[in-house]
Design a protein around this motif. Sequence first.
Motif, PDB file in Angstrom:
ATOM      1  N   ASN A 103       1.161  -1.393  -0.302  1.00 53.98           N
ATOM      2  CA  ASN A 103       0.172  -0.442  -0.064  1.00 53.98           C
ATOM      3  C   ASN A 103       1.207   1.503  -0.106  1.00 53.98           C
ATOM      4  O   ASN A 103       0.880   1.912  -0.741  1.00 53.98           O
ATOM      5  N   THR A 104       1.944   1.245   0.568  1.00 53.17           N
ATOM      6  CA  THR A 104       2.996   2.837   0.760  1.00 53.17           C
ATOM      7  C   THR A 104       3.165   2.516  -0.228  1.00 53.17           C
ATOM      8  O   THR A 104       4.398   3.671  -0.737  1.00 53.17           O
ATOM      9  N   ALA A 105       3.785   1.526  -0.604  1.00 48.98           N
ATOM     10  CA  ALA A 105       4.576   1.653  -2.528  1.00 48.98           C
ATOM     11  C   ALA A 105       3.985   2.587  -3.873  1.00 48.98           C
ATOM     12  O   ALA A 105       4.292   2.725  -4.493  1.00 48.98           O
ATOM     13  N   GLY A 106       2.905   3.103  -3.400  1.00 49.36           N
ATOM     14  CA  GLY A 106       2.217   3.737  -4.216  1.00 49.36           C
ATOM     15  C   GLY A 106       1.079   2.313  -5.554  1.00 49.36           C
ATOM     16  O   GLY A 106       2.061   1.168  -5.445  1.00 49.36           O
ATOM     17  N   ALA A 107      -0.309   2.675  -5.575  1.00 44.34           N
ATOM     18  CA  ALA A 107      -1.053   1.741  -6.608  1.00 44.34           C
ATOM     19  C   ALA A 107      -0.028   2.104  -7.936  1.00 44.34           C
ATOM     20  O   ALA A 107      -0.040   3.068  -8.722  1.00 44.34           O
ATOM     21  N   LEU A 108      -1.000   0.684  -8.480  1.00 45.52           N
ATOM     22  CA  LEU A 108      -0.441   0.233 -10.054  1.00 45.52           C
ATOM     23  C   LEU A 108      -1.878   0.254 -10.964  1.00 45.52           C
ATOM     24  O   LEU A 108      -2.212  -0.745 -11.062  1.00 45.52           O
ATOM     25  N   ILE A 109      -1.908   1.687 -11.923  1.00 51.61           N
ATOM     26  CA  ILE A 109      -3.157   1.579 -12.358  1.00 51.61           C
ATOM     27  C   ILE A 109      -2.933   1.849 -14.148  1.00 51.61           C
ATOM     28  O   ILE A 109      -2.253   3.032 -13.976  1.00 51.61           O
ATOM     29  N   GLY A 110      -3.476   1.244 -14.867  1.00 50.88           N
ATOM     30  CA  GLY A 110      -3.498   1.562 -16.426  1.00 50.88           C
ATOM     31  C   GLY A 110      -3.739   2.662 -16.781  1.00 50.88           C
ATOM     32  O   GLY A 110      -3.356   3.123 -17.931  1.00 50.88           O
ATOM     33  N   THR A 111      -5.074   2.807 -15.974  1.00 47.47           N
ATOM     34  CA  THR A 111      -5.780   3.879 -16.514  1.00 47.47           C
ATOM     35  C   THR A 111      -5.691   5.513 -15.666  1.00 47.47           C
ATOM     36  O   THR A 111      -6.462   5.787 -14.953  1.00 47.47           O
ATOM     37  N   PHE A 112      -4.541   5.168 -15.185  1.00 46.74           N
ATOM     38  CA  PHE A 112      -4.468   6.103 -13.483  1.00 46.74           C
ATOM     39  C   PHE A 112      -4.861   7.546 -13.852  1.00 46.74           C
ATOM     40  O   PHE A 112      -5.664   8.108 -13.356  1.00 46.74           O
ATOM     41  N   PRO A 113      -4.345   8.004 -14.817  1.00 48.47           N
ATOM     42  CA  PRO A 113      -4.910  10.348 -15.265  1.00 48.47           C
ATOM     43  C   PRO A 113      -6.488   9.574 -15.519  1.00 48.47           C
ATOM     44  O   PRO A 113      -7.096  10.985 -14.939  1.00 48.47           O
ATOM     45  N   GLU A 114      -6.571   8.714 -16.129  1.00 54.89           N
ATOM     46  CA  GLU A 114      -8.527   8.756 -16.584  1.00 54.89           C
ATOM     47  C   GLU A 114      -9.120   8.644 -14.508  1.00 54.89           C
ATOM     48  O   GLU A 114     -10.131   9.574 -14.379  1.00 54.89           O
ATOM     49  N   VAL A 115      -8.020   7.895 -14.214  1.00 54.88           N
ATOM     50  CA  VAL A 115      -9.032   7.509 -12.331  1.00 54.88           C
ATOM     51  C   VAL A 115      -8.688   8.879 -11.950  1.00 54.88           C
ATOM     52  O   VAL A 115      -9.717   9.473 -11.062  1.00 54.88           O
ATOM     53  N   ARG A 116      -7.456   9.681 -12.040  1.00 52.91           N
ATOM     54  CA  ARG A 116      -7.890  11.199 -11.294  1.00 52.91           C
ATOM     55  C   ARG A 116      -8.743  11.914 -11.391  1.00 52.91           C
ATOM     56  O   ARG A 116      -9.332  12.875 -10.273  1.00 52.91           O
ATOM     57  N   SER A 117      -9.280  11.911 -13.215  1.00 48.89           N
ATOM     58  CA  SER A 117     -10.181  12.520 -13.407  1.00 48.89           C
ATOM     59  C   SER A 117     -11.502  12.436 -12.642  1.00 48.89           C
ATOM     60  O   SER A 117     -12.527  13.564 -12.411  1.00 48.89           O
ATOM     61  N   TYR A 118     -11.807  10.604 -12.425  1.00 50.73           N
ATOM     62  CA  TYR A 118     -12.817  10.500 -11.525  1.00 50.73           C
ATOM     63  C   TYR A 118     -13.144  11.334 -10.249  1.00 50.73           C
ATOM     64  O   TYR A 118     -14.077  11.528  -9.915  1.00 50.73           O
ATOM     65  N   ILE A 119     -12.092  11.208  -9.468  1.00 49.90           N
ATOM     66  CA  ILE A 119     -11.509  11.281  -8.106  1.00 49.90           C
ATOM     67  C   ILE A 119     -11.770  12.684  -8.500  1.00 49.90           C
ATOM     68  O   ILE A 119     -12.341  13.920  -7.358  1.00 49.90           O
ATOM     69  N   GLN A 120     -10.749  13.940  -9.524  1.00 43.37           N
ATOM     70  CA  GLN A 120     -11.449  15.347  -8.695  1.00 43.37           C
ATOM     71  C   GLN A 120     -12.527  15.876  -9.380  1.00 43.37           C
ATOM     72  O   GLN A 120     -12.689  16.338  -8.391  1.00 43.37           O
ATOM     73  N   THR A 121     -13.304  15.228 -10.397  1.00 46.97           N
ATOM     74  CA  THR A 121     -14.731  15.208 -10.128  1.00 46.97           C
ATOM     75  C   THR A 121     -15.270  15.332  -9.294  1.00 46.97           C
ATOM     76  O   THR A 121     -16.017  16.159  -8.421  1.00 46.97           O
ATOM     77  N   ALA A 122     -15.399  13.998  -8.267  1.00 50.16           N
ATOM     78  CA  ALA A 122     -16.109  13.834  -7.294  1.00 50.16           C
ATOM     79  C   ALA A 122     -15.794  14.755  -6.281  1.00 50.16           C
ATOM     80  O   ALA A 122     -16.530  14.675  -5.321  1.00 50.16           O
TER      81      ALA A 122
END
Lengths: 293, 447
Positions: B394-413
Amino acid sequence: MESYFKNKWLPYLLLLPTFIILIVFLFYPAFETFRLSFYKVHPFGIKKIFAGLYNFKKLFRSSDYIYSFKISFIFSIFVVIGGLFISLLIALLLNQDLKGQRIYRSFLIWPYALSPAISGAIFRFLFNPANGYLNYFFKAIFGFEPAWLTNGSLALVIITIAATWKNLGYNIIFYLAGLQNVQKEALDAAAIDGAGPVKRFVFITFPLLSPTTFFLLIMNLIYSYFSSFGLIDVLTEGGPANATNILIYQLYRDFFINSKTGYAAAESLVLFSLVVLLTLVQFKTTGRKVHYQ
Amino acid sequence: MKRSVLIVILSCVLILLPMYTFAGGAQEKVKITGPVTIQFWHAMGGARIQLIQGIVDSFMKENPNIKVKVQYTGSYNDTLNKTKAAAKAGNPPHVFQLYDVGTLGMVYSGIIVPIDDLSKWESINWDDFFSPVRNYYTISGKHYSMPFNSSTPLLYYNKNFFTKAGLNPEKPPKTFKDVIEYSKKLKASDLGLKAPITWNLHSWYFEQFHCIMDAPFVNNDNGRSGKLPTKALFNQEPGQKILEWWTGMEKDGLFLDVGPGWANHRAAFGSGEVAMVMSSTSDVNQLTKLLGEKNWKMGTGYVPRPEGAKGGVTIGGGSLWITKDHPKQELLAAFKLVKYISGDESQIKWHKGTGYFPVRKTAMEKLQKEGWFEENPNFLTAFKQLQETPYTVNTAGALIGTFPEVRSYIQTAIQKVYSGEMTVKQALDEAAAKADESFKEWNELVK
């Protein structure tokens, strides 16, 4: 009909450079967009899965996309109607014999020469939530600071104003040219017959300007749908909560940030069809009322 | 009889052949014989362009056979898009820089060669690297890219404002609760603040708080188990706790919403509109200078944590990737370049010029010996914070293929909670559902 060229192939040869450019930069990409809209595409293009209408179905099921549609519609109505109204007004004022008229003209046409990113930056200086100039005055005069860019509705208003302002110069140039073509004789005759300035504008000037208005209507429509990306990117990034996420910005996001090539291709086809449709509607309705001299 | 002989011979061949190839692979020697030219694209603008050029120039001095063409190619995202286009045209840069969250995407891009595959030609001592840095870029035990510019978030505060509000200027807030208490005091004072604290609207902070709480962001061991993530977990209890605190402060007028981007929050801090700000450690130099212009003193503290949280910050920033499909000599030259850039000398230069961490422990030790941290205590806060991070997936940080997209969803949230359109749970559930859908589509494409 007699041909100017002796050689039958020469005209085609002369047209060839144009066609090569059109094919490479316009027709081929357009065809590729069409084709890719039926695929799910790997972000790096190394794999494609045929998906039929999947992308289109997904688009119209997405509440975000429908919302983006609505926002774009509201945005474009205000940018087109508001922009044309204000620029006609300014053009009328500029068409009078004033001292220093040329200076006013240059100043008013200026915004058009700025790139969208620069005009975005100017608006950011004015409205940014941390230390925008306008907030300073608002606080001094009214005692509160509106959240210009971080409140959804206000942000859309600011974006609309910015986009309208940005295109004013373009509209003013065309209206000025149109106004200078209005025959003075007609106006003088009407004045002798007792028509006041309002009547002269409504019955003579405005009808004579109708080809210009019609042309600008379509150009502004295209502008509002396709060219406001830079402003939005600099000012709000489509936020807050998608409030300024118009279709072209969503398209940018899906292709350049989210790397969803097929999905973005479908979006670009939808956007293209929408603008073609709106233009056709205008030709069928407004276009018929245009009076050509 | 004949048959058994055949079987014996065949099995011998089957056993020996792989051994032979393996040995051959290990012994493969590549040497740079003639002049080699390689391309290097990076995403560091402004004064950092010269800084990188300087590092590359000294590399070329040490390796006269290698010529490196350096180019600044815009933001990380621009650099990625340009690299993508160049790769499609069959002409990708040998080395390019990319943001942390692009990592999994690159692993499955089909255009890169893992650093580990090249270190057979020339060794590299991974034990020299800071473990959080190394852990972030290690996927299923393999090093894919070379860590280059690493940073974490850090809390910055205005010491003069703290004193005026009756707070101890040497004691930054440590917990979520502290931040609220401090903020209330700052708000009650007559400093004329817009709000006591801010940071920019960015999913990065939300991710970092997950690391601090040692909570997973996505399933399959935060995307690190070797299986691709299929489900977002950021809408669970830890995520909700973080956002309740964050958006709650905004509702109470303790937090200033400055919108997205990396300029507004710095400006608000620099002009005294807020007393505390969270930003990247790579901003230490810039923010010290901004406050110095007004004769204010700046203090730094760890990123605040919920009471009892056991994790720590993870690194952000970028790393260097090598693209495949080049002649071996060019690949070796590219490897030498990234190794040089991650080396002590370059990293010290880079750290002093920007504020990014050196990625190697050895570089850090050299800086300590120089007495650099006595002169620049704010850098020490940043280092200690990272060193204290315990290692978990968990502290190593998540690996996500669509991270930029996920980030925009979180920011919108987050913005939907700000505007009161949704509760924290509703907004996070919506973002998570969209993220899950993007995982599904992406996983299908890269498999």
